[in-house]
Scaffold this active site. Structure first.
Site, PDB file in Angstrom:
ATOM      1  N   PHE A  89       1.897  -1.426   8.504  1.00 23.39           N
ATOM      2  CA  PHE A  89       2.231  -1.502   9.932  1.00 23.39           C
ATOM      3  C   PHE A  89       2.167  -2.972  10.337  1.00 23.39           C
ATOM      4  CE2 PHE A  89       0.722   2.809   9.568  1.00 23.39           C
ATOM      5  CZ  PHE A  89       1.271   3.552  10.600  1.00 23.39           C
ATOM      6  N   ALA A  90       3.086  -3.416  11.173  1.00 23.54           N
ATOM      7  CA  ALA A  90       3.007  -4.792  11.678  1.00 23.54           C
ATOM      8  C   ALA A  90       1.671  -5.024  12.375  1.00 23.54           C
ATOM      9  CB  ALA A  90       4.155  -5.073  12.641  1.00 23.54           C
ATOM     10  N   HIS A 120      -1.178   1.102  16.127  1.00 27.44           N
ATOM     11  CA  HIS A 120      -0.168   1.547  15.155  1.00 27.44           C
ATOM     12  C   HIS A 120       1.205   1.720  15.794  1.00 27.44           C
ATOM     13  CE1 HIS A 120      -3.947   2.639  13.157  1.00 27.44           C
ATOM     14  NE2 HIS A 120      -3.289   2.691  12.012  1.00 27.44           N
ATOM     15  N   GLU A 166      -5.060  -6.678   2.202  1.00 26.34           N
ATOM     16  CA  GLU A 166      -3.822  -7.348   2.605  1.00 26.34           C
ATOM     17  C   GLU A 166      -3.863  -8.845   2.391  1.00 26.34           C
ATOM     18  OE1 GLU A 166      -5.324  -4.981   4.335  1.00 26.34           O
ATOM     19  OE2 GLU A 166      -3.867  -3.468   4.921  1.00 26.34           O
ATOM     20  N   GLU A 185       0.837  -1.205   0.000  1.00 23.96           N
ATOM     21  CA  GLU A 185       0.000   0.000   0.000  1.00 23.96           C
ATOM     22  C   GLU A 185       0.868   1.250   0.000  1.00 23.96           C
ATOM     23  OE1 GLU A 185      -3.346  -2.461   2.537  1.00 23.96           O
ATOM     24  OE2 GLU A 185      -2.026  -1.023   3.538  1.00 23.96           O
TER      25      GLU A 185
END
Lengths: 334, 348
Positions: free
Chosen positions: B98-99, B144, B75, B44
């Site tokens: 972000f993980a 986040h 995703e 993204e």
């Protein structure tokens, strides 16, 4: 390679015999696995016992989907299947001996006994399957992506069930495949049941093919578990994908002739007693006999050929050693 | 594309340049994309934007939209696409912004990407690099700011690398792309050298020109010392180095061990260092329980219960979601103050 057959013309006789032969081989296989599976789980039924342990999802009744769709494919095309994968594996030409050895948990299996019947991988024919509902679709996109980058006209056929059409992965995959015009054919096997939940209780639309419109791709539903209908529709979808025109969505109204898994009592399911009347294989056999495409001798020969092939596969599996427990941690990393 | 502020030196000469960790990471990707046409990048906002955290700056201009692909916010679909492309012989680098977002695609990661090689009995390889941003410290709150590397490391089938500095960011990226396995590559936002976020002074560092690999599974001694081992990764390496400098004035000589990889974990380096210092502090910006810090301590305990002269001390995020408000967040992160306290405690 089979080409698109006009809707109003009869398919060639040799092709129709091939479709029948593939369905018989699949049914013979599933019947034999069923027999082997239950042979040593008694007294009672212990799912972890016997020479074929674990969950076993057999595809009897769903042969028309596999035979009709895979008849258009070559070994360089990909197929991704579900937790119920044997019919598609057989129709796409997965190595039957090594597939059977895998189901028996043997070292000579496709995955050296690591995968089992829900995790069959045969890279020689780009076949894979996943035990997680709808999650076999996204990798098919990647295979299609790689084919296109490689400059071939190979396609990926991504098969899932009607229950999976309510999963996010299904919708994400349709959108992305259409957006990037990937050579994918999505096939939904509507066998009416998500384990014990009928599609009427799970799905807001009567026809999942209608959902194709939401992603700007053609959608088509094939009724009556008709192998020739599947063959014709899949021909159009595969041709479209090979031509670079993007993905299509097919839904086949098929039949789960047996339980969700072996040992499923199916007490939730009405009409069990008359289920065999809907069996697609005797129905197709009668039709081909009536139309003179087959005769009784040919029918018997096809049955004997299938029994012989399946028998050899089971023998090969049983001749393969059990994996050495000392190697249980192998193959985590390349 | 200009990745460096000066012309690249001729091959053979190759003096190091000062790059941010973000630029060093991009340089590693770009050099591999130049070398190997099967490498491509997707995720993204990785195209025109250049990656929200600068992970792909300039790649679109250099390689075009066929090899640097902006994806829809899907995703599961694009993570699975990366796996399928890898199965067919490509080498995708796929970015999860972000993980913290793994929740929307974890099945593709841990049930597919990580398991296909095993399930296939070694017949199918899945050479994917999964890049993802981690870490807090800038009030981005509970969804986040997480590190979560312990979760990836816990699940079998993925290598897990965590560069702390520019040189390793490039070398680990090249090693990850060339590896035949799924490699999760976690980069800390606070170590990337972003202009719009406070950062460690070491986010800018010397980076060799040309291709080189930082071997996956090898720790590095970021600062040698005699009195105590501070074992850690990522941004906490910099905090530990700052603390070590500060404590040196008090006569404490701390060793900082940058683990760099969690899978495989360089257990020998841990044992070697602790064998010398006999005191251990583990600093982990991931959650306290069931994670990296426990694994490091267990590594020592399983090897030799008498190795340590004092009980080990862990500095991690207590088992609480990351709070938003600045003071609350700083209270749970492994700050230099908490690390310094831990070192003093372990030294008695």
């Amino acid at each position: 390679m089979a080409t698109i057959a006009p809707q109003d013309e009869l398919l060639d006789a040799p092709l129709r015999v091939d479709l029948y032969r593939t369905m018989v081989l699949i049914r013979t296989y599933e019947e034999r696995i069923r027999q082997e599976y239950h042979a040593d789980k008694t007294p009672g039924f212990d799912i972890g016992k016997g020479k074929v342990p674990g969950e076993m999802h057999l595809a009897a009744g769903q042969e028309p989907v596999a035979a009709g769709a895979c008849a258009h494919l070559r070994p360089s095309d990909a197929v991704t299947a579900t937790h119920r994968p044997h019919h598609l594996a057989i129709a796409h030409g997965v190595d039957l001996d090594r597939m059977t050895a895998e189901i028996f948990g043997r070292d000579g299996g496709l995955g050296h006994g690591r995968g089992g019947h829900m995790h069959l991988f045969d890279p020689a024919v780009h076949f894979s399957c996943s035990g997680i509902i709808a999650e076999g679709l996204p990798p098919a996109l990647g295979q299609a992506f790689a084919f296109r980058r490689r400059g071939t006209d190979d396609v990926a056929v991504a098969v899932t069930g009607e229950g999976a059409a309510n999963q996010g992965a299904f919708h994400e995959s349709l959108n992305l495949a259409a957006l990037w015009r990937l050579p994918v054919v999505f096939v939904v096997e509507d066998n009416d049941w998500g384990i014990s939940v009928p599609r009427s209780a799970s799905t807001a639309v009567a026809d999942n093919a209608l959902r194709a419109a939401g992603y700007g791709m053609p959608g088509e539903r094939i009724e009556d578990n008709d192998v020739e209908g599947v063959y014709r529709a899949a021909g159009r979808a595969v041709a479209r994908a090979r031509a670079g025109d993007g993905p299509s969505l097919l839904e086949v109204h098929t039949l789960r002739l047996w339980g969700h898994f072996e040992g499923d009592p199916q007490s939730y399911r009405p009409g069990l007693a008359t289920l065999d009347e809907a069996d697609p294989i005797p129905r197709y056999r009668r039709r081909l006999l009536e139309e003179g495409v087959l005769d009784e001798g040919r029918v018997e020969a096809i049955a004997a050929e299938a029994a012989g092939r399946v028998g050899r596969a089971v023998e090969a599996a049983l001749a393969s050693p059990e994996p050495d427990p000392a190697t249980a941690t192998a193959y985590v990393f390349a | 594309m200009t990745l460096v502020d000066q012309p690249a030196p001729a091959a053979g000469a190759a003096p190091p340049r000062r790059l941010t960790m973000a630029k060093a990471m991009v340089e590693g990707i770009a050099e591999e994309m130049e070398r190997d046409p099967s490498v491509f990048y997707l995720g993204e906002d990785v195209g025109a934007y250049g990656g929200i955290f600068g992970s792909t700056t300039g790649l679109l201009e250099q390689f075009g939209p066929e090899r640097v692909l902006d994806t829809p916010i899907s995703e599961t679909a694009f993570m699975g696409l990366a796996t399928g492309a890898a199965v067919e012989g490509m080498r995708p680098v796929v970015e999860l912004m972000f993980a913290d977002f793994f929740g929307v695609c974890m099945d593709q990661i841990y049930n597919h990407m990580a398991k296909i090689h095993f399930e296939s009995g070694g017949h199918v390889k899945v050479p994917v690099v999964l890049t993802t941003a981690v870490g807090g410290g800038y009030s981005d709150a509970a969804q986040h700011s997480q590190c979560l590397w312990g979760t990836f490391a816990h699940l079998p089938g993925m290598k897990v690398v965590i560069p702390s500095n520019p040189a390793d960011a490039k070398g680990l990226m090249i090693a990850a792309i060339r590896d035949d396995n799924p490699v999760v590559y976690l980069f800390h936002k606070g170590a990337m050298g972003l202009a719009w976020m406070s950062k460690t002074k070491r986010a800018l560092g010397d980076v060799p020109a040309g291709a080189y690999e930082t071997p996956i599974g090898t720790a590095a001694v970021a600062r040698p010392g005699r009195d105590v081992t501070i074992a850690t990764v990522s941004l906490s390496v910099h905090h530990a180095l700052d603390v070590a400098d500060e404590l040196a004035a008090d006569g404490v000589d701390a060793e900082v061990l940058d683990l760099r990889s969690l899978v495989p974990l360089d257990r020998e380096a841990i044992l070697e260092s602790v064998g010398r210092t006999r005191r251990l502090v583990v600093v982990d910006e991931d959650y306290h329980s069931f994670g990296m810090s426990g694994e490091v301590v267990a590594t020592v305990a399983e090897h030799d219960l008498d190795l340590l002269a004092a009980p080990p001390v862990r500095v991690a995020v207590p088992d609480v979601p990351i709070p938003y408000s600045r003071g609350l967040e700083q209270a749970v992160l492994p700050t230099p103050e908490r690390i310094a306290d831990a070192v003093r405690r372990v030294l008695g």
